[in-house]
Structure formats: C-alpha cells, structure tokens
Scaffold this active site. Structure first.
Site, PDB file in Angstrom:
ATOM      1  N   PRO A  67      -4.577   1.077  18.458  1.00 48.57           N
ATOM      2  CA  PRO A  67      -4.475   0.206  17.412  1.00 48.57           C
ATOM      3  C   PRO A  67      -4.858   1.479  16.341  1.00 48.57           C
ATOM      4  O   PRO A  67      -4.428   1.753  14.366  1.00 48.57           O
ATOM      5  CB  PRO A  67      -6.046  -0.595  17.168  1.00 48.57           C
ATOM      6  CG  PRO A  67      -6.752  -0.525  18.006  1.00 48.57           C
ATOM      7  CD  PRO A  67      -6.541   0.648  18.890  1.00 48.57           C
ATOM      8  N   HIS A  92       0.857  -0.914   0.021  1.00 50.25           N
ATOM      9  CA  HIS A  92      -0.168   0.089   0.375  1.00 50.25           C
ATOM     10  C   HIS A  92       0.773   1.092  -0.064  1.00 50.25           C
ATOM     11  O   HIS A  92       1.426   1.273   1.044  1.00 50.25           O
ATOM     12  CB  HIS A  92      -0.965  -0.364   1.438  1.00 50.25           C
ATOM     13  CG  HIS A  92      -2.226  -0.862   1.030  1.00 50.25           C
ATOM     14  ND1 HIS A  92      -3.477  -1.065   1.828  1.00 50.25           N
ATOM     15  CD2 HIS A  92      -1.657  -2.299   0.114  1.00 50.25           C
ATOM     16  CE1 HIS A  92      -3.899  -1.690   1.933  1.00 50.25           C
ATOM     17  NE2 HIS A  92      -3.737  -2.706   0.797  1.00 50.25           N
ATOM     18  N   LYS A 143       0.000   0.701  15.328  1.00 50.57           N
ATOM     19  CA  LYS A 143       1.802   0.627  14.638  1.00 50.57           C
ATOM     20  C   LYS A 143       2.180  -0.411  16.610  1.00 50.57           C
ATOM     21  O   LYS A 143       2.935  -1.408  16.567  1.00 50.57           O
ATOM     22  CB  LYS A 143       1.957   1.583  16.193  1.00 50.57           C
ATOM     23  CG  LYS A 143       1.958   2.707  15.206  1.00 50.57           C
ATOM     24  CD  LYS A 143       3.956   2.851  14.656  1.00 50.57           C
ATOM     25  CE  LYS A 143       3.685   3.616  13.488  1.00 50.57           C
ATOM     26  NZ  LYS A 143       3.689   3.008  12.228  1.00 50.57           N
ATOM     27  N   TYR A 163      -9.564   5.378   7.286  1.00 56.01           N
ATOM     28  CA  TYR A 163     -10.096   6.240   8.524  1.00 56.01           C
ATOM     29  C   TYR A 163     -10.484   7.441   8.119  1.00 56.01           C
ATOM     30  O   TYR A 163     -10.430   8.319   7.510  1.00 56.01           O
ATOM     31  CB  TYR A 163      -8.753   6.445   9.237  1.00 56.01           C
ATOM     32  CG  TYR A 163      -7.200   5.707   9.298  1.00 56.01           C
ATOM     33  CD1 TYR A 163      -6.372   5.055   8.278  1.00 56.01           C
ATOM     34  CD2 TYR A 163      -7.432   4.388  10.740  1.00 56.01           C
ATOM     35  CE1 TYR A 163      -5.545   4.002   8.738  1.00 56.01           C
ATOM     36  CE2 TYR A 163      -6.678   3.716  10.573  1.00 56.01           C
ATOM     37  CZ  TYR A 163      -5.457   3.249   9.768  1.00 56.01           C
ATOM     38  OH  TYR A 163      -4.568   1.997  10.242  1.00 56.01           O
ATOM     39  N   TYR A 205       3.562   6.779   9.661  1.00 58.17           N
ATOM     40  CA  TYR A 205       2.436   5.628   9.439  1.00 58.17           C
ATOM     41  C   TYR A 205       3.467   3.909   8.464  1.00 58.17           C
ATOM     42  O   TYR A 205       2.978   3.714   9.065  1.00 58.17           O
ATOM     43  CB  TYR A 205       1.220   5.856   8.503  1.00 58.17           C
ATOM     44  CG  TYR A 205       0.020   5.055   8.760  1.00 58.17           C
ATOM     45  CD1 TYR A 205      -0.850   4.753   9.338  1.00 58.17           C
ATOM     46  CD2 TYR A 205       0.711   3.633   8.321  1.00 58.17           C
ATOM     47  CE1 TYR A 205      -2.080   4.139   9.488  1.00 58.17           C
ATOM     48  CE2 TYR A 205      -0.664   2.676   7.753  1.00 58.17           C
ATOM     49  CZ  TYR A 205      -1.587   2.767   8.332  1.00 58.17           C
ATOM     50  OH  TYR A 205      -2.529   1.717   8.571  1.00 58.17           O
TER      51      TYR A 205
HETATM   52  P1  RFL Z   1       0.586 -11.324  22.477  1.00 51.76           P
HETATM   53  O1  RFL Z   1       0.012 -10.966  20.644  1.00 51.76           O
HETATM   54  O2  RFL Z   1      -0.659 -10.715  23.299  1.00 51.76           O
HETATM   55  O3  RFL Z   1       1.411 -12.553  22.355  1.00 51.76           O
HETATM   56  C1  RFL Z   1       1.663 -12.648  23.660  1.00 51.76           C
HETATM   57  C2  RFL Z   1       1.397 -14.455  24.405  1.00 51.76           C
HETATM   58  O4  RFL Z   1       2.168 -14.387  25.576  1.00 51.76           O
HETATM   59  C3  RFL Z   1       0.853 -15.259  26.009  1.00 51.76           C
HETATM   60  N1  RFL Z   1       0.991 -15.700  27.226  1.00 51.76           N
HETATM   61  C4  RFL Z   1       1.701 -16.382  28.004  1.00 51.76           C
HETATM   62  N2  RFL Z   1       2.479 -17.400  28.246  1.00 51.76           N
HETATM   63  C5  RFL Z   1       3.331 -18.307  28.926  1.00 51.76           C
HETATM   64  N3  RFL Z   1       2.469 -17.372  30.492  1.00 51.76           N
HETATM   65  C6  RFL Z   1       1.663 -17.227  30.736  1.00 51.76           C
HETATM   66  N4  RFL Z   1       1.486 -16.494  31.782  1.00 51.76           N
HETATM   67  C7  RFL Z   1       1.725 -16.066  29.632  1.00 51.76           C
HETATM   68  N5  RFL Z   1      -0.188 -15.052  29.035  1.00 51.76           N
HETATM   69  C8  RFL Z   1       0.578 -14.501  28.232  1.00 51.76           C
HETATM   70  C9  RFL Z   1      -0.393 -15.797  25.263  1.00 51.76           C
HETATM   71  O5  RFL Z   1      -1.082 -16.706  25.524  1.00 51.76           O
HETATM   72  C10 RFL Z   1       0.074 -14.878  23.680  1.00 51.76           C
HETATM   73  O6  RFL Z   1       0.704 -15.881  23.060  1.00 51.76           O
HETATM   74  O7  RFL Z   1       2.079 -10.161  22.168  1.00 51.76           O
HETATM   75  P2  RFL Z   1       3.254  -9.704  21.340  1.00 51.76           P
HETATM   76  O8  RFL Z   1       3.650 -11.037  21.025  1.00 51.76           O
HETATM   77  O9  RFL Z   1       3.643  -8.845  22.160  1.00 51.76           O
HETATM   78  O10 RFL Z   1       2.158  -9.082  20.210  1.00 51.76           O
HETATM   79  C11 RFL Z   1       1.523  -7.651  20.215  1.00 51.76           C
HETATM   80  C12 RFL Z   1       0.444  -7.556  19.086  1.00 51.76           C
HETATM   81  O11 RFL Z   1       0.069  -8.671  19.609  1.00 51.76           O
HETATM   82  C13 RFL Z   1      -0.036  -6.593  19.541  1.00 51.76           C
HETATM   83  O12 RFL Z   1       0.189  -5.342  19.619  1.00 51.76           O
HETATM   84  C14 RFL Z   1      -1.058  -6.398  18.829  1.00 51.76           C
HETATM   85  O13 RFL Z   1      -1.857  -7.399  18.079  1.00 51.76           O
HETATM   86  C15 RFL Z   1      -1.810  -5.089  19.106  1.00 51.76           C
HETATM   87  N6  RFL Z   1      -3.422  -5.059  18.325  1.00 51.76           N
HETATM   88  C16 RFL Z   1      -3.948  -4.563  16.782  1.00 51.76           C
HETATM   89  N7  RFL Z   1      -1.988  -3.811  16.674  1.00 51.76           N
HETATM   90  C17 RFL Z   1      -2.400  -3.509  15.355  1.00 51.76           C
HETATM   91  O14 RFL Z   1      -1.427  -2.944  14.956  1.00 51.76           O
HETATM   92  N8  RFL Z   1      -3.576  -4.027  14.798  1.00 51.76           N
HETATM   93  C18 RFL Z   1      -4.730  -3.765  15.159  1.00 51.76           C
HETATM   94  O15 RFL Z   1      -5.748  -4.136  14.910  1.00 51.76           O
HETATM   95  C19 RFL Z   1      -4.738  -4.788  16.730  1.00 51.76           C
HETATM   96  N9  RFL Z   1      -6.171  -4.709  16.377  1.00 51.76           N
HETATM   97  C20 RFL Z   1      -4.533  -6.381  18.954  1.00 51.76           C
HETATM   98  C21 RFL Z   1      -5.725  -5.951  18.012  1.00 51.76           C
HETATM   99  C22 RFL Z   1      -4.417  -6.740  19.972  1.00 51.76           C
HETATM  100  C23 RFL Z   1      -5.597  -7.368  20.733  1.00 51.76           C
HETATM  101  N10 RFL Z   1      -5.557  -7.340  21.815  1.00 51.76           N
HETATM  102  C24 RFL Z   1      -4.044  -7.840  22.872  1.00 51.76           C
HETATM  103  C25 RFL Z   1      -7.046  -8.565  22.788  1.00 51.76           C
HETATM  104  C26 RFL Z   1      -7.131  -6.687  18.312  1.00 51.76           C
HETATM  105  C27 RFL Z   1      -7.079  -7.533  19.755  1.00 51.76           C
HETATM  106  C28 RFL Z   1      -8.277  -8.400  20.076  1.00 51.76           C
HETATM  107  C1  PHB Z   2      -6.549  -4.138  10.371  1.00 47.79           C
HETATM  108  O1  PHB Z   2      -6.477  -4.839   9.472  1.00 47.79           O
HETATM  109  O2  PHB Z   2      -6.628  -4.896  11.343  1.00 47.79           O
HETATM  110  C2  PHB Z   2      -6.390  -2.797  11.222  1.00 47.79           C
HETATM  111  C3  PHB Z   2      -5.089  -2.216   9.650  1.00 47.79           C
HETATM  112  C4  PHB Z   2      -5.186  -0.897  10.285  1.00 47.79           C
HETATM  113  C5  PHB Z   2      -5.466  -0.300  11.331  1.00 47.79           C
HETATM  114  C6  PHB Z   2      -6.194  -1.362  12.984  1.00 47.79           C
HETATM  115  C7  PHB Z   2      -6.134  -2.338  12.641  1.00 47.79           C
HETATM  116  O3  PHB Z   2      -5.110   0.651  12.299  1.00 47.79           O
END
Ligand code: RFL
Ligand code: PHB
Length: 393
Positions: A296, A76, A300, A204, A388
């Site tokens: 989100p 993109h 980032k 957005y 971004y």
């Molecule tokens: P993660 O992905 O939360 O992985 C952590 C892992 O640790 C495990 N864990 C344990 N394992 C052993 N013992 C314990 N006591 C433990 N406690 C937890 C968990 O099961 C898991 O597998 O963290 P990590 O690796 O730092 O990665 C970060 C990203 O996942 C996170 O920043 C993003 O996904 C945030 N986020 C989003 N970010 C975006 O940039 N765009 C998004 O659209 C977006 N949507 C989201 C999201 C985070 C969400 N969460 C945390 C609820 C949507 C959701 C629902």
């Molecule tokens: C997504 O595709 O899940 C997404 C993209 C951009 C964002 C957050 C989530 O800022």
C-alpha cells in the site's frame, strides 16, 4: 428480487472493481449481474484505501457517482516524505499540474452500491460456492448457492473481480498463468480515530524504528499506520503504544500536532507484490486484486483496479457495438503495461521507506542516499510526483 438466469457480463465480486465495472457497463448499455460472497453490511464496512488518482475520479464521474466525492473529498496538492526529522515536500501541483483526492474506499463502495441498487441492477449478496463453467467455450456459466438453493447464470463473458483470495484466478489452469510474487517480511498496523489529522497533507516517514504514515479520511477522522511484524498480536498494541510510536516515527513537527483518541478500527495488513499474467483466459477476464497486488506504500491498489476496469469496459462495449474482439484480445497486455509500472513504483516506495536491515547496513545507507537525492533533486521529485498522481490510462 429473483436473480436473472441470463446476462451479458457475469461479474464475480462487489469490491470497487466489480461495482465500477457494472456501473460503467450500464452507462454504456451493457447488462451485468454481480455475485458477491459477503453481505452488504460487511462489504460497506471494510476500511481500506484512501487516495484516488484524478483518472479514478474521472471514471467515477463517467459512472455518475461522483457528487458526494466532489462535496466531501479532500484535494491534496502534495505529500510529505519524512526523513531524519526533515520532511521533503513533494509538490504534485507544481511538478505535474495534478492533484490526488482523499476519499475513502469505503465511501466509493457505498456510492457505487447505492447507484447500482437505485438503477435496478442486480447484486446477489452472500452467494456461496461460486463456480465458473465453460470459460474456454462460447457458453460461459456461473453457478452458486444462496438461500439454500442452487442458482445458475448464463453469460457471454465473466469478469473476475473477486480479489486476491477469490475463485476466478484459481479457476484458470495453473499451466496457463505465470505468477510473480514478493512477500515483504513486515506488515502495517492501521488505526482509524475520530480526531483531526496532524497535517493537511499525508506524511510518509522513514525512521530507524520503522515506517509510519499519517493519513486521513476527513477533517475530523484520521488514519495512521506503523510498520509492524507480519504476525503481530494486536493485544500488544494498545492505542497508547500506537500514538507513542507515531509521535516518534513521524518526528517532532508532526508529533506536536497529533491529537490522540480512542481507535475505532485497528487491523494488521500484510504487504505483498503479486502479478498473474495473462489477465484473461478464454472468456474470463481478471481485474483488480484478482490479478495483482501492490504493497500500500503508494496508494495504488484501488487505482489499479479502476484502470483495469476502464480498459475492460471499453473492450466489452466495443464488442457489443461492433462485434470486434480486438480490444478484448489486447486487454491483458494493455492492462499489464500499466500494472507493472505501478508495481515498480509501489515496490520502490516500500523499499525506500521501511526498516528491513540494521541502520549501519549497506541497505540502510542506500535508503538514506535515495532520500537525500530526493530532497535535493527536482527531477527525482518529479518522478515520485508523476507516479503518485497516477500515470495516464
Ligand atoms: P476487493 O476489494 O478485494 O473486492 C473483491 C470482492 O470479491 C468478493 N469475493 C467473492 N465474491 C464471490 N465469490 C467468491 N468466491 C469471492 N471471493 C471474494 C470479496 O468479498 C470482495 O467483496 O478487490 P477489488 O475490487 O479488486 O479492489 C481492490 C482494492 O480493494 C484493493 O486494491 C485495495 O483496497 C488494497 N488495499 C489498499 N490499497 C490502497 O491503495 N491503500 C490502502 O491503504 C489499502 N489498504 C488494501 C488495504 C487491501 C486490504 N486487503 C485486501 C486485505 C488494506 C487491506 C486490509
Ligand atoms: C490510507 O489513507 O488508508 C492510505 C493512504 C496512503 C497510502 C496507503 C493508505 O499509501
């Protein structure tokens, strides 16, 4: 495969941070064991982020897991910011020379797990009651329960990659950490649907009814979000209501291209800004969501997890090559300098685009002025674009 009783780096969490760290360490000859609380199916099924910065893509290349990403990821060159029905296009390529890649976190996770398992690296799934021992002496240890048995792992260092609710950060004495937090009074309701995206770039949108985002996973799979209440009842949001709301909020040009269809996933995510500092205590190093959360609205979260891992891997590899702890000692300051800039950007995007106050309020007027300025100023567009696409590591 029985888990080893000793390794160099004990990693807690098989999210993107833990998996990428393990893979990069392996490429540089450092051994690790990953302990994950959940099952492989659960970890591979979670739907989360979707946008990768070029720096994150480079790290996945270094880790040797970018082949599918290069085949299936969507490049993109810009994004649209919807404002009063007139989208403002931010031309990443023209303004910064860079792009982002749309490739789901789910796919990144699957690629990393496949590479880890193909290389004989250990992942202990469903490790319950993980406990960190001896963080501040020179013999750190991890213990856990699995298959009805008690297990122990001795290591040189522990990497806390276990997300916001994990055990690592909670194992640091409260007096040794400072936390900074903002909880936003709204959430995002997200849906995934097997329909073509309404636009070839993300949109957005700020709207009097609340924020909306049109995103995608592939040319045939769309990801949409609408701003909702934090305690939203999903029963109040049948698919038809979400599609209607998206058409209103994204504006008539996008609405004309929205293809509706049944949702295959639907969930509400809370929005929070959070930083814990420092990101190190003794021989425990925090990375990713274990140390910080961004809302989100700037995509980032995953990218910050990747940059933390880059700094941590570099520091660990330097230690094993030279015995020098200099980079390990600087890890927290180095990572936090980038984290705070991403926190600022995510907070700014969130504040500019969400409905929080009455449309007649001073705050709403500020949002409109901010967007009018963005529409008219190349300098303002450059600021958005360079944040971004990702600040340099
Ligand atoms: P993660 O992905 O939360 O992985 C952590 C892992 O640790 C495990 N864990 C344990 N394992 C052993 N013992 C314990 N006591 C433990 N406690 C937890 C968990 O099961 C898991 O597998 O963290 P990590 O690796 O730092 O990665 C970060 C990203 O996942 C996170 O920043 C993003 O996904 C945030 N986020 C989003 N970010 C975006 O940039 N765009 C998004 O659209 C977006 N949507 C989201 C999201 C985070 C969400 N969460 C945390 C609820 C949507 C959701 C629902
Ligand atoms: C997504 O595709 O899940 C997404 C993209 C951009 C964002 C957050 C989530 O800022």
């Amino acid at each position: 495969m029985p888990s080893p009783s000793r390794t160099q780096v004990g990693i807690i969490g098989a999210g993107p941070a833990g998996l990428l760290l393990a893979r990069l360490l392996k490429v540089h000859g450092v051994e690790s064991v990953i302990l994950e609380a959940r099952s492989r199916d659960y970890v591979e099924g979670r739907v989360r982020a979707g946008v990768l910065e070029q720096g994150t893509v480079s790290l996945l290349e270094e880790a040797g897991v970018a082949d599918r990403l290069h085949r299936e990821g969507l490049i993109h060159d810009g994004v649209a910011i919807g404002h009063s029905g007139h989208p403002i296009r931010i031309d990443f390529k023209g303004l910064t020379g860079k792009h982002v890649v749309v490739y789901g976190q789910t796919e990144v996770t699957r690629d990393l797990i496949a590479a880890r398992l193909a290389g004989d690296g250990a992942i202990v799934w469903e490790a319950a009651d993980v406990v960190l021992h001896g963080i501040t002496d020179d013999r750190p240890r991890l213990s856990w329960q699995a298959g009805g048995e008690h297990h122990e792992l001795a290591c040189d260092f522990i990497a806390g990659c276990d997300g916001f609710h994990g055990v690592s950060r909670q194992s640091i004495p409260p007096g040794a950490l400072t936390t900074y937090e903002r909880v936003y009074p709204f959430g995002w309701l997200g849906i995934l649907a097997d329909v073509p995206p309404c636009s070839h770039e993300l949109i957005y949108a700020r709207h009097p009814r609340g924020f909306a985002l049109a995103s995608m996973r592939s040319p045939t799979r769309s990801r949409y979000y609408v701003q909702c209440a934090v305690e939203e009842n999903l029963d109040a949001w049948p698919d038809a209501r979400i599609w209607e709301e998206l058409k209103l909020r994204l504006g008539p040009a996008a609405a004309a291209h929205i293809t509706t269809g049944p949702s295959i996933e639907k969930s509400v995510a809370p929005l929070r800004s959070f930083v814990a500092a420092p990101m190190r205590h003794g021989n425990l190093f925090l990375a990713g969501d274990a140390a910080h959360i961004v809302p989100p609205t700037g995509a980032k979260g995953l990218n910050l997890a990747a940059s933390d891992v880059h700094y941590l891997c570099r520091a660990l590899v330097a230690f094993y090559r030279t015995g020098s702890r200099d980079q390990l000692d600087r890890y927290s300051d180095t990572a936090l300098a980038r984290v705070w800039k991403a926190e600022r950007f995510s907070w700014w995007m969130t504040t500019m685009l969400h409905r929080l106050h009455d449309e007649e309020s001073f705050e709403a007027q500020m949002q409109r002025a901010e967007l009018d300025y963005l529409a008219s100023s190349r300098a303002a567009q450059t600021v958005l674009a360079e944040n971004y696409v990702g600040l340099p590591f």
